[in-house]
Write a protein that holds these residues in place. Structure first.
Motif, PDB file in Angstrom:
ATOM      1  N   LYS A   6     -35.323 -18.251  40.136  1.00  0.00           N
ATOM      2  CA  LYS A   6     -35.777 -18.186  41.527  1.00  0.00           C
ATOM      3  C   LYS A   6     -34.671 -17.661  42.432  1.00  0.00           C
ATOM      4  O   LYS A   6     -34.931 -16.889  43.366  1.00  0.00           O
ATOM      5  N   LEU A   7     -33.447 -18.109  42.174  1.00  0.00           N
ATOM      6  CA  LEU A   7     -32.318 -17.630  42.983  1.00  0.00           C
ATOM      7  C   LEU A   7     -32.132 -16.130  42.805  1.00  0.00           C
ATOM      8  O   LEU A   7     -31.931 -15.388  43.760  1.00  0.00           O
ATOM      9  N   SER A  10     -34.893 -14.279  44.571  1.00  0.00           N
ATOM     10  CA  SER A  10     -34.791 -14.216  46.029  1.00  0.00           C
ATOM     11  C   SER A  10     -33.623 -13.324  46.460  1.00  0.00           C
ATOM     12  O   SER A  10     -33.710 -12.684  47.503  1.00  0.00           O
ATOM     13  N   ARG A  13     -35.022  -9.827  46.152  1.00  0.00           N
ATOM     14  CA  ARG A  13     -35.950  -9.604  47.260  1.00  0.00           C
ATOM     15  C   ARG A  13     -35.198  -9.302  48.539  1.00  0.00           C
ATOM     16  O   ARG A  13     -35.520  -8.371  49.265  1.00  0.00           O
ATOM     17  N   GLN A  14     -34.207 -10.135  48.813  1.00  0.00           N
ATOM     18  CA  GLN A  14     -33.431  -9.954  50.050  1.00  0.00           C
ATOM     19  C   GLN A  14     -32.781  -8.585  50.064  1.00  0.00           C
ATOM     20  O   GLN A  14     -32.740  -7.915  51.077  1.00  0.00           O
ATOM     21  N   ARG A  17     -35.132  -5.809  50.827  1.00  0.00           N
ATOM     22  CA  ARG A  17     -35.633  -5.860  52.206  1.00  0.00           C
ATOM     23  C   ARG A  17     -34.545  -5.489  53.209  1.00  0.00           C
ATOM     24  O   ARG A  17     -34.802  -5.418  54.402  1.00  0.00           O
TER      25      ARG A  17
END
Lengths: 360, 314
Positions: A6-7, A10, A13-14, A17
């Motif tokens: 999950k880390l 994310s 993803r960051q 973005r």
């Protein structure tokens, strides 16, 4: 493992973005390749203007004129002797070739003819490039006149698989530079998260610090691999820089280099309190490395007193290893030494970072 | 299956806790207990030592001396085990800016062995509408609610909330209060730090008033007020304010507080004290300067004022 994944997700993803991060990670190295690529490919088109003086239109002087015009790097500029010599002195011409009068008559009589070349020794290219080419051209004229067959011939063969152009030298350097940035700046993320109390928030959960650090490192390695593929892809498609070595070896080196520079970065900012404080530290490390490691030009150009510094900085070894594997360049050091030095840096800095890093 | 021998009725035990930063004693010999299912509040001005105390209990800081046990376990020895069972909301942490509300809740849920379904927690804190918004684009109120949501994601036995409503508008504050009241009704233990008296009065079963690193009073809000004030408060503004020595001579007045033009007179006989105030104003010819005169019940704010001689937000 769930937390690790999950880390990692994310962080990715960051990253995707964040347009600024995207630009500096992917577009910046590509821009670098294009700029250098155009600069160096321009250098290949250089031609030299040569003045030609012939006062008759005899067969031989026409023949010489023809042969000279066929040489691709020469641009022939015909005219009067006095004008051409004046132009040479002004620096507008690189050399002036003067064919004497009555050349046909003299050759017919079997007398040697003197073709004069005027040049300016202050212009080093004239001596190094133009004169040998001119000599060769005159030899060719001689041979045609005397009709003698060539018995001994020189064929050039490079000891490397293919000739290295400047861009071939440069692309592995740009890859090394990208890995340097990616690794070193990775540490800023941790400082920023400490400063903004995000690390503290993580610390309030059962999450292990090591899980968090390993996911950060894995995230950086994924970016490094993507970056490598993009750089090699562009270099091969646009500038025809072919990756000749073993892909597994190259990717292994990419990962090793990323790890090494991450640990150097973590060590460097271990005690920095703020992002503003950490940035200059990273830049102080990064700048000398960029210019002293020989990733943009060979270290032979460097003065001798720089040698010890060059021999210490890890980027020298990563760049050398990349050049060996990617374009089969002449090794600066054996590949095994490159790898050993990188591993040594990795372990020393990792141990120091673990000891010194402030989590709060 | 592991069976707990007995469910401890004391879930937090703090015993002679001391923590210094240089020469400043942030926490100066604090002891208290929190019972299962209780909403316990630490009330005090900024810098009183509330957050430091809370963070030692949460295992985020080390005490210089003293002992803390949480859920019967020693936080210094088994922090990870305790952290599975408690939920912590920190004062104003910034979160990862470029993930959405839903994504960050999923991330934090992955840190725990058990967690509440994301949909339920979104519903509970009225974040369903904003679940796809990036954290950096959230309003202050949404961020604060997300921060509480993250503290509740593991369905904790104890929820630590540090100044949960700071920076919220009154409406957002009330809606967060009702969330906390609901949790309280479900039997969760709540450890709240705040400098809002109203918040402590409304939410807490028991309150410890803390100042300069020490607990100066601890009881239920009602008892604290009853113990320290049998009387009501008369509050008004007058420029210039009457001298304290004069106010103390008013019939029925038990205690007076003057700060600039703001005056509070605590009285056990409202009508006689009130008429004395009006007479005074007439005598000094300042009747038209007398403003905002009203009578109210004493509050925790008054208790704090009485005990420390200061207003809590000064």
């Amino acid at each position: 493992m769930k937390a690790f994944n999950k880390l990692l997700i994310s962080d990715l993803r960051q990253f995707f973005r964040d347009r600024t991060a995207l630009f500096f990670t992917f577009a910046f190295p590509i821009l670098f390749i294009f700029i250098f690529g155009w600069v160096f490919s321009g250098a290949g088109d250089i031609s030299y203007e040569i003045g030609l003086v012939k006062n008759d239109s005899s067969v031989t002087s026409e023949g010489i004129s023809q042969i000279l015009r066929q040489i691709p790097i020469f641009e022939i500029n015909e005219g009067e002797k006095t004008d051409k010599l004046a132009e040479l002195e002004e620096g507008n011409l690189r050399a002036v070739v003067v064919i004497p009068d009555d050349i046909d008559t003299n050759i017919g009589l079997g007398q040697p003819v003197d073709i004069r070349v005027y040049y300016d020794p202050a212009q080093t290219t004239s001596a190094q490039i133009i004169l040998p080419v001119l000599k060769q051209a005159i030899d060719e004229v001689n041979r045609q006149i005397t009709q003698q067959p060539i018995l001994v011939k020189l064929t050039e063969e490079s000891i490397q698989a293919h000739d290295l152009r400047d861009i071939d030298y440069l692309v592995p350097g740009i890859l090394a530079m990208s890995i340097l940035f990616l690794g070193l700046f990775g540490s800023i993320v941790l400082v920023e998260r400490r400063e903004k109390k995000i690390l503290k928030r993580f610390g309030a959960t059962p999450l292990n610090r090591s899980t968090m650090v390993f996911s950060q490192i894995t995230y950086r390695m994924i970016l490094a691999l993507i970056q490598t593929l993009i750089i090699i892809g562009i270099a091969s498609l646009v500038f025809n820089v072919q990756m000749v070595g073993n892909w597994f070896l190259l990717l292994g080196l990419v990962l090793l280099g990323t790890l090494t520079f991450i640990s150097i970065g973590y060590f460097a900012v271990a005690r920095a309190k703020t992002t503003e404080g950490a940035m200059p530290i990273i830049q102080i490390i990064q700048f000398p490395m960029l210019f002293l490691s020989g990733i943009f030009f060979p270290v032979d150009f460097m003065p001798d007193f720089m040698r010890p510094i060059i021999a210490i900085i890890p980027l020298t070894y990563l760049g050398d290893a990349f050049r060996q594997v990617m374009v089969d360049a002449t090794p600066l050091y054996p590949l095994s030494l490159d790898i050993a030095v990188l591993i040594a840096w990795l372990f020393v800095c990792m141990i120091l970072a673990v000891k010194l890093f402030r989590w709060e | 299956m592991k069976i707990e021998k007995e469910i401890p009725s004391i879930v937090i035990n703090v015993d002679h806790l001391v923590k210094s930063y240089g020469v400043i004693k942030a926490v100066n010999d604090i002891s208290f207990q929190v019972l299962q299912g209780e909403a316990f509040g630490m009330l005090g001005p900024n810098g009183a030592g509330k957050t430091t105390t809370a963070e030692i209990i949460e295992g985020l800081r080390q005490a210089d001396s003293g002992r803390v046990s949480v859920l019967g376990l020693d936080i210094a020895r088994v922090p990870a085990k305790i952290k599975q069972r408690i939920g912590i909301q920190l004062q104003a942490p910034s979160l990862l800016p470029l993930v959405t509300v839903q994504e960050i809740l999923q991330l934090f849920a992955s840190f725990y062995k058990q967690s509440i379904p994301i949909d339920d927690i979104l519903e509970l804190l009225a974040l369903r509408e904003s679940r796809k918004i990036l954290v950096k684009n959230l309003s202050g109120g949404q961020q604060q609610r997300l921060s509480v949501a993250m503290a509740l994601i593991n369905n904790p036995d104890i929820a630590f909330l540090d100044e949960p409503t700071t920076g919220l508008d009154p409406q957002a504050r009330r809606s967060l209060w009702s969330v906390i009241e609901d949790m309280r009704k479900k039997g969760k233990t709540i450890f709240l730090t705040t400098h809002y008296m109203e918040e402590a009065e409304r939410l807490c079963d028991r309150v410890a008033i803390i100042d300069h690193g020490q607990i100066i009073a601890m009881d239920s809000p009602k008892e604290l007020i009853n113990t320290h004030f049998k009387e009501s408060a008369i509050q008004f503004e007058l420029e210039p304010a009457p001298p304290e020595v004069v106010l103390q001579t008013f019939p029925g007045a038990t205690q007076v507080m003057v700060s600039n033009s703001e005056v509070i007179v605590y009285s056990n006989n409202i009508p006689t004290t009130m008429s004395a105030i009006l007479k005074y104003a007439e005598k000094v010819n300042l009747t038209d300067k007398l403003k905002d005169l009203y009578v109210r019940e004493a509050t925790l704010e008054d208790v704090f004022l009485k005990l420390t001689g200061r207003k809590i937000r000064e």
